[in-house]
Enzyme design. Structure first.
Site, PDB file in Angstrom:
ATOM      1  N   SER A  76       0.840  -1.191   0.000  1.00 18.81           N
ATOM      2  CA  SER A  76       0.000   0.000   0.000  1.00 18.81           C
ATOM      3  C   SER A  76       0.880   1.248   0.000  1.00 18.81           C
ATOM      4  O   SER A  76       2.091   1.157   0.205  1.00 18.81           O
ATOM      5  CB  SER A  76      -0.890   0.019   1.235  1.00 18.81           C
ATOM      6  OG  SER A  76      -1.661  -1.149   1.273  1.00 18.81           O
ATOM      7  N   ASP A  88       2.888   4.265   1.133  1.00 21.54           N
ATOM      8  CA  ASP A  88       3.647   4.531   2.352  1.00 21.54           C
ATOM      9  C   ASP A  88       4.067   3.298   3.136  1.00 21.54           C
ATOM     10  O   ASP A  88       4.398   3.385   4.301  1.00 21.54           O
ATOM     11  CB  ASP A  88       2.868   5.474   3.303  1.00 21.54           C
ATOM     12  CG  ASP A  88       2.717   6.854   2.691  1.00 21.54           C
ATOM     13  OD1 ASP A  88       3.587   7.217   1.879  1.00 21.54           O
ATOM     14  OD2 ASP A  88       1.744   7.546   3.019  1.00 21.54           O
ATOM     15  N   SER A 121       9.649   2.048  -2.065  1.00 16.64           N
ATOM     16  CA  SER A 121      10.768   2.732  -2.712  1.00 16.64           C
ATOM     17  C   SER A 121      11.968   2.810  -1.775  1.00 16.64           C
ATOM     18  O   SER A 121      13.113   2.671  -2.200  1.00 16.64           O
ATOM     19  CB  SER A 121      10.342   4.132  -3.151  1.00 16.64           C
ATOM     20  OG  SER A 121       9.325   4.031  -4.119  1.00 16.64           O
ATOM     21  N   GLY A 163       1.080   1.014  -5.182  1.00 14.08           N
ATOM     22  CA  GLY A 163       0.102   0.310  -4.388  1.00 14.08           C
ATOM     23  C   GLY A 163      -1.293   0.887  -4.436  1.00 14.08           C
ATOM     24  O   GLY A 163      -2.249   0.163  -4.269  1.00 14.08           O
ATOM     25  N   MET A 208       9.568  -2.320  11.270  1.00 17.36           N
ATOM     26  CA  MET A 208       9.633  -2.964  12.584  1.00 17.36           C
ATOM     27  C   MET A 208      10.184  -2.001  13.627  1.00 17.36           C
ATOM     28  O   MET A 208       9.899  -2.132  14.822  1.00 17.36           O
ATOM     29  CB  MET A 208      10.505  -4.234  12.517  1.00 17.36           C
ATOM     30  CG  MET A 208       9.880  -5.422  11.782  1.00 17.36           C
ATOM     31  SD  MET A 208       8.329  -5.996  12.488  1.00 17.36           S
ATOM     32  CE  MET A 208       8.889  -6.719  14.042  1.00 17.36           C
ATOM     33  N   ASP A 209      10.971  -1.019  13.185  1.00 14.08           N
ATOM     34  CA  ASP A 209      11.512  -0.028  14.127  1.00 14.08           C
ATOM     35  C   ASP A 209      10.389   0.760  14.812  1.00 14.08           C
ATOM     36  O   ASP A 209      10.534   1.203  15.946  1.00 14.08           O
ATOM     37  CB  ASP A 209      12.496   0.914  13.415  1.00 14.08           C
ATOM     38  CG  ASP A 209      11.924   1.494  12.123  1.00 14.08           C
ATOM     39  OD1 ASP A 209      11.177   0.777  11.417  1.00 14.08           O
ATOM     40  OD2 ASP A 209      12.217   2.662  11.809  1.00 14.08           O
ATOM     41  N   SER A 267     -32.407  10.894 -29.317  1.00 11.07           N
ATOM     42  CA  SER A 267     -33.847  10.742 -29.176  1.00 11.07           C
ATOM     43  C   SER A 267     -34.505  12.021 -29.689  1.00 11.07           C
ATOM     44  O   SER A 267     -34.086  13.120 -29.336  1.00 11.07           O
ATOM     45  CB  SER A 267     -34.187  10.500 -27.702  1.00 11.07           C
ATOM     46  OG  SER A 267     -35.590  10.500 -27.542  1.00 11.07           O
ATOM     47  N   GLY A 268     -35.524  11.870 -30.564  1.00 16.22           N
ATOM     48  CA  GLY A 268     -36.200  13.054 -31.083  1.00 16.22           C
ATOM     49  C   GLY A 268     -35.511  13.686 -32.276  1.00 16.22           C
ATOM     50  O   GLY A 268     -35.905  14.751 -32.744  1.00 16.22           O
ATOM     51  N   SER A 274     -28.685   4.017 -30.592  1.00 14.69           N
ATOM     52  CA  SER A 274     -27.356   3.378 -30.633  1.00 14.69           C
ATOM     53  C   SER A 274     -26.215   4.365 -30.420  1.00 14.69           C
ATOM     54  O   SER A 274     -25.488   4.703 -31.349  1.00 14.69           O
ATOM     55  CB  SER A 274     -27.154   2.613 -31.944  1.00 14.69           C
ATOM     56  OG  SER A 274     -27.573   3.354 -33.058  1.00 14.69           O
TER      57      SER A 274
END
Lengths: 285, 617
Positions: B17, B19, B23, B98, B152-153, B454-455, B526
């Site tokens: 995702s 953030d 990168s 992401g 994990m930090d 239409s018309g 159409s």
């Protein structure tokens, strides 16, 4: 594989030949891909009139040897207007003599696909290029709206007036190119190999004095140094590196230990941040 | 490329995702592998100062976020390819975005990868996007997944956080089928467990990310072992040489081998093989070759030369998974171009069986397939194609779908299996044919397709024209959009999907009537070009005359014969053409009636004159 797709999907392909090592590889691959026939497309060189003299000599000799017809295009309006890298700065000069000249040549001959030797590892915005990169009728690139390329399926469908830039070497790195040149014994412009050449130190670059159109600023001195070029372009804009590597295998050895990027010596990439991306949107390769 | 294979090449992609730190992860890997040049590093220092996301520290993501637009937004918006190598392997990384609107790029990155790194932010836990991405990469045939629990930090390197996320993921991943999964706790920013083991996470005894990438075995051989050469290019330098060029997608070939050419089924033998290194006695998978055959055979681009005793299936219908990559939804029945290898044919989805729900892996019923959705469907083609199933051979089992007007790639598909129905329903050949019936009536049967708002006056003009033709002894029939909706198409509404089906049925009915020798007039709004093209393709060339009744919207709305515009403006009718649903004007109609300042009689006469000139009556 990609070259054959280009030939099969388009009516009027052209191979952009810049005389450099990537072009040499491209041309070599094209000769092989269609053997025993000749490549079924035109070959074009956009000549800015500021290329190294050795490049032009090499180009003419190679074309004669392979029996290929080369189209050479120069933006004559630019020449007449006196646009030079010295007088107008690298940005303006590149725009007129390279980008505009290229667009002019493509439109003049009605090419619907131009094959280039650009690689994704060269520069950040090139990393996002597709192998088939779509261009509008005005030759513009819309980086945010590119066709997805899945598997090996290349979608070359275009409307009249639109065109595609095809990059068969997209997934090659600089080292791959040199390894292939060594394996296939592909002839190159001697400038790639180290030799004693007359150079001037200017704005941190080693510029080779290739003819008398280059005037020296105060305090500048021409020195003879052992140098070679990692990329070749217009001599006033392409810096040399000091090197002793005079064979392909020595170059490969040198590259493996190098800490500078390939285009570090190309002035046009450093005009401002995101400069290559801007040039590409406008139609530069 | 073959050069790379000497050292072993691993192509992988990263997904996660916004953030989650993709990168940064790649940037840090490049940095650790000494792939960042001095000038690149100098620029990195400068840019990190100028507004990187990591404060004063080095912002590694700047090494990979290439385009200006995304640098400004702080997110990756496209697929970027990166190259690096270690003494053990070479790597090509597809860095893919992401956030939802660019998921198509992730499928693109996945299509050429063998392994996927799925990033999860440890402080946020498992997200829906991660499941979605897992499902996509697994559908795309990737069998090696790395669950990279990043940041994990931020959770004090706690093992219980990692264990919970990894366990959650493994439960989910059971539904993905046969996959090899490695979960790794790391910090892309600090470099923990990237290329060196983390001291802060001594409790983790698995491999670092780089160790794993260097050693994972991805030799997933193509399951088809028999020879397959899709012909890309017919090489004819002179009258004496006729070679067929392509890249071998499966198996091996030697001079003298018996081969069968698909889709025709013709047999021959291999006479010679030309590889990039010159003439050869044999060649194998992955090689770009040019072969010649012992016999003169009519072979063109898109045909497949294959082992005679184990040829690939040929069919004009198959079942496939389709990932839709365009804002306009996929509508069953709409004509698209399908490209499979070097073959390209017209195709339409005939039945959308279900849409995959990524959240819980369940199947939902659906009439259309929206942007970024994946569906399982049947497709019908206008010509048979040669293929393998995707599971057996990625190259010959994958296809893309291209919009015929915009030329954009709008979908990607993976073939599950061919449908043999086509073989069982044969065309009954009739002795009395269209020509015979038409000759009796002294007219050239055709469809006159009146399209317009239409018309606009379509039905009025068609009515007048029918009287005119009848007076001449013409044998006609008028199909009116409104009237047909009372009967044949009573079950259809006004959604885009129903409109396509509506036109398909009217097209089929007019085709039958043209076959019966009639002049068929269709009066029908159409609004979509692609549907009108669909109707056009149902009859033979020259049998479709598109009549564009070009009356400006203001005039139609002013007339408002049926009071419909008023209702639509009041919001009582949804999807009303011209108001909240687009009308795509014909680009090259056979007849263009500028209806604003002429009477219906004059316009009918104009059409009649063209029909006479064309020799239709």
């Amino acid at each position: 594989m990609i070259l054959r797709e280009v030939a099969a999907q388009f009516d009027n392909p052209v191979l952009m030949y810049s005389i450099g090592k990537d072009s040499a590889v491209l041309l070599h691959l094209a000769m092989k891909a269609f053997a025993p026939a000749k490549p079924p497309f035109a070959i074009l060189h956009v000549d800015t009139t500021w290329k190294f003299r050795e490049m032009i000599a090499f180009r003419d000799a190679l074309m004669a040897e392979l029996g290929l017809d080369l189209i050479v295009h120069t933006n004559m309006a630019g020449v007449e207007a006196g646009i030079t890298p010295f007088s107008h700065g690298s940005a303006r000069y590149t725009d007129v003599m390279k980008t505009a000249a290229l667009k002019e040549a493509l439109s003049l001959h009605g090419f619907d696909v131009a094959i280039g030797g650009a690689r994704r590892d060269e520069e950040a915005s090139r990393a996002k290029e597709r192998i088939f990169s779509f261009r509008s009728a005005n030759h513009r690139w819309d980086a945010k709206n590119q066709r997805p390329e899945l598997w090996n399926l290349l979608n070359g469908r275009i409307n009249p007036g639109e065109s595609v830039r095809a990059f068969p070497l997209s997934n090659w790195t600089e080292l791959d190119v040199w390894t292939y040149i060594e394996a296939e014994n592909i002839p190159l412009v001697p400038l790639y190999f180290a030799a004693k050449r007359p150079v001037v130190k200017r704005d941190g670059m080693l510029v080779m004095v290739d003819d008398d159109r280059m005037t020296l600023a105060e305090g500048e001195q021409v020195e003879e140094r052992m140098v070679r070029f990692r990329t070749l372009g217009c001599y006033p804009l392409t810096g040399a590196i000091e090197s002793e590597a005079s064979t392909v295998s020595e170059i490969i050895e040198e590259l493996t230990h190098s800490n500078l990027s390939e285009r570090a010596n190309r002035a046009i990439d450093h005009d401002e941040a995101g400069s290559m991306e801007k040039k590409k949107q406008e139609g530069y390769f | 490329m073959s050069l790379a294979q000497e050292k072993g090449l691993l192509r992988f992609l990263t997904c996660g995702s916004v953030d989650d730190g993709k990168s940064t992860l790649i940037g840090h890997l490049l940095f650790d592998c000494n792939e960042v040049s001095e000038d690149g590093l100098a620029r990195l220092h400068a840019q990190s100062q100028a507004g990187g996301r990591a404060g004063a520290a080095l912002d590694y993501s700047l090494l990979v976020d290439g385009l200006m637009a995304e640098r400004e937004q702080g997110i990756t918006i496209d697929v970027a390819y990166r190259y690096f190598s270690t003494p053990k392997r070479k790597f090509i990384v597809a860095d893919t975005p992401g956030h939802e609107q660019y998921t198509r790029n992730m499928a693109t990155g996945a299509s050429n990868s063998d392994l996927a790194i799925l990033l999860v932010d440890a402080s946020k836990g498992l997200q829906i996007q991660t499941k979605r991405h897992s499902k996509i990469v697994s559908l795309m045939g990737i069998r090696h997944l790395v669950l990279a629990v990043n940041k994990m930090d931020l959770v004090e390197y706690r093992q219980d956080v990692f264990d919970t996320i990894a366990a959650d993921y493994l439960t989910f991943a059971q539904k993905l089928g046969d996959c090899d999964i490695q979960a790794i706790p790391l910090s892309a920013l600090q470099g923990d467990n990237l290329s060196r083991h983390s001291e802060a996470m001594a409790w983790y005894d698995g491999p670092t990310l780089l160790d794993h990438l260097e050693t994972v075995d991805t030799s997933h051989a193509v399951k088809v072992s028999a020879f397959r050469l899709p012909v890309q290019w017919v090489n004819r330098p002179n009258a004496n040489f006729r070679g067929y060029s392509g890249t071998i997608s499966a198996g091996q070939v030697s001079i003298g081998d018996d081969v069968r050419i698909g889709p025709s089924g013709a047999l021959s033998k291999i006479a010679s093989i030309l590889t990039p290194d010159g003439e050869a006695k044999s060649a194998g998978i992955g090689e770009a070759v040019t072969v010649t055959l012992a016999d003169e055979r009519d072979i063109s681009r898109g045909n497949v030369i294959a082992a005679a005793d184990d040829p690939p299936p040929v069919s004009d219908q198959f079942a496939a998974h389709v990932i839709w990559m365009h804002q306009q939804p996929l509508l069953p029945g709409r004509q698209l171009q399908l490209r499979l290898g070097a073959q390209s044919v017209n195709a339409a989805v005939t039945e959308l069986k279900y849409v995959i729900n990524y959240e819980d892996n369940s199947h939902n019923a659906g009439k259309t397939l929206g942007f970024n959705e994946t569906g399982y469907c049947n497709l019908a083609l206008d010509h048979p194609v040669v293929f393998d199933t995707f599971e057996n051979n990625r190259d010959m089992g994958s296809f893309i779908l291209v919009d015929k007007l915009s030329n954009e790639t709008v979908g990607a598909g993976m073939i599950a299996f061919g449908l043999r129905r086509a073989d069982n329903v044969h065309w009954q050949a009739m002795d009395v044919d269209k020509q015979a019936r038409a000759a009796l009536k002294g007219q050239k049967p055709c469809v006159l397709w009146f399209t317009g708002l239409s018309g606009s006056g379509k039905s009025t003009i068609a009515n007048l024209l029918e009287k005119r033709l009848l007076a001449r002894g013409g044998h006609t029939y008028l199909l009116d959009g409104d009237n047909v909706r009372h009967g044949l198409n009573r079950d259809l509404g006004f959604t885009d999907a129903d409109r396509v089906e509506n036109i398909r049925r009217i097209g089929e009915v007019s085709r039958l009537m043209v076959d019966a020798g009639l002049l068929v007039m269709v009066s029908f709004i159409s609004p979509f070009r692609s549907e009108r093209r669909l109707a056009r393709q149902m009859v033979e060339d020259g049998e479709f005359v598109e009549v564009f009744v070009d009356t400006p919207l203001e005039i139609c709305e002013e007339r408002d014969v049926k009071g419909l515009y008023k209702k639509a403006r009041a919001g009582q009718i949804k999807n009303f053409t011209g108001i909240d649903s687009p009308y795509e004007a014909p680009e090259n109609p056979e007849i263009h009636l500028h209806a604003a300042d002429k009477t219906p009689e004059e316009l009918a006469e104009e059409v009649f004159a063209v029909l006479e000139a064309k020799g239709i009556v």
